[in-house]
Design a protein around this motif. Structure first.
Motif, PDB file in Angstrom:
ATOM      1  N   SER A  59      31.466  44.625  32.007  1.00 43.05           N
ATOM      2  CA  SER A  59      31.926  43.416  32.691  1.00 43.05           C
ATOM      3  C   SER A  59      32.966  43.741  33.748  1.00 43.05           C
ATOM      4  O   SER A  59      32.900  43.258  34.879  1.00 43.05           O
ATOM      5  CB  SER A  59      32.521  42.415  31.702  1.00 43.05           C
ATOM      6  OG  SER A  59      31.538  41.940  30.830  1.00 43.05           O
ATOM      7  N   ARG A  62      31.382  45.866  36.701  1.00 36.85           N
ATOM      8  CA  ARG A  62      30.542  45.071  37.606  1.00 36.85           C
ATOM      9  C   ARG A  62      31.340  44.044  38.399  1.00 36.85           C
ATOM     10  O   ARG A  62      30.929  43.639  39.471  1.00 36.85           O
ATOM     11  CB  ARG A  62      29.441  44.376  36.821  1.00 36.85           C
ATOM     12  CG  ARG A  62      28.404  45.360  36.330  1.00 36.85           C
ATOM     13  CD  ARG A  62      27.274  44.691  35.641  1.00 36.85           C
ATOM     14  NE  ARG A  62      26.272  45.672  35.257  1.00 36.85           N
ATOM     15  CZ  ARG A  62      25.304  45.429  34.403  1.00 36.85           C
ATOM     16  NH1 ARG A  62      25.189  44.238  33.841  1.00 36.85           N
ATOM     17  NH2 ARG A  62      24.429  46.367  34.103  1.00 36.85           N
ATOM     18  N   SER A  63      32.476  43.627  37.883  1.00 35.48           N
ATOM     19  CA  SER A  63      33.272  42.609  38.566  1.00 35.48           C
ATOM     20  C   SER A  63      34.189  43.199  39.626  1.00 35.48           C
ATOM     21  O   SER A  63      34.720  42.477  40.456  1.00 35.48           O
ATOM     22  CB  SER A  63      34.118  41.833  37.553  1.00 35.48           C
ATOM     23  OG  SER A  63      35.149  42.668  37.054  1.00 35.48           O
ATOM     24  N   LEU A  65      37.044  44.496  38.914  1.00 34.91           N
ATOM     25  CA  LEU A  65      38.401  44.417  38.403  1.00 34.91           C
ATOM     26  C   LEU A  65      38.798  45.750  37.791  1.00 34.91           C
ATOM     27  O   LEU A  65      37.975  46.648  37.645  1.00 34.91           O
ATOM     28  CB  LEU A  65      38.509  43.316  37.338  1.00 34.91           C
ATOM     29  CG  LEU A  65      38.173  41.901  37.790  1.00 34.91           C
ATOM     30  CD1 LEU A  65      38.127  40.970  36.579  1.00 34.91           C
ATOM     31  CD2 LEU A  65      39.186  41.410  38.807  1.00 34.91           C
ATOM     32  N   LEU A  70      40.663  41.608  31.999  1.00 33.88           N
ATOM     33  CA  LEU A  70      40.025  40.456  31.385  1.00 33.88           C
ATOM     34  C   LEU A  70      40.841  40.007  30.190  1.00 33.88           C
ATOM     35  O   LEU A  70      40.833  40.641  29.144  1.00 33.88           O
ATOM     36  CB  LEU A  70      38.592  40.796  30.932  1.00 33.88           C
ATOM     37  CG  LEU A  70      37.605  41.156  32.024  1.00 33.88           C
ATOM     38  CD1 LEU A  70      36.266  41.525  31.407  1.00 33.88           C
ATOM     39  CD2 LEU A  70      37.436  40.014  32.997  1.00 33.88           C
TER      40      LEU A  70
END
Length: 82
Positions: A59, A62-63, A65, A70
């Motif tokens: 996550s 792919r983002s 960040l 998160l």
């Protein structure tokens, strides 16, 4: 120690690099899981913990960040290995 990739990532080389990556990280993975078991964690708990960490990693990757970006990403979930 984890080895660097030996192959460049041209189109169609994903399967080869996936296997190469698995081989490269296997020893460290075995050390991590062996240590967790010796400290008293059950294999199902280790597997679920690793799955959550992998989901968080994908996550974040792919983002765009950075890791730890998160909030609550390590919150309990009702998942099983099956």
């Amino acid at each position: 120690m984890i080895a660097a990739p030996k192959t460049i990532r041209p189109r169609g080389a994903r399967a080869k690099r996936d296997l190469e990556c698995q081989f490269a990280i296997r020893e460290e993975f075995d050390l991590l899981t062996d240590l967790a078991e010796r400290l008293g964690w059950h294999c199902d708990e280790i597997a679920l913990g690793l799955l959550e960490l992998v989901e968080d990693y994908v996550s974040v990757s792919r983002s765009g960040l950075t890791r730890g970006a998160l909030p609550g990403s390590l919150s309990p979930a009702s998942k099983t290995r099956h």
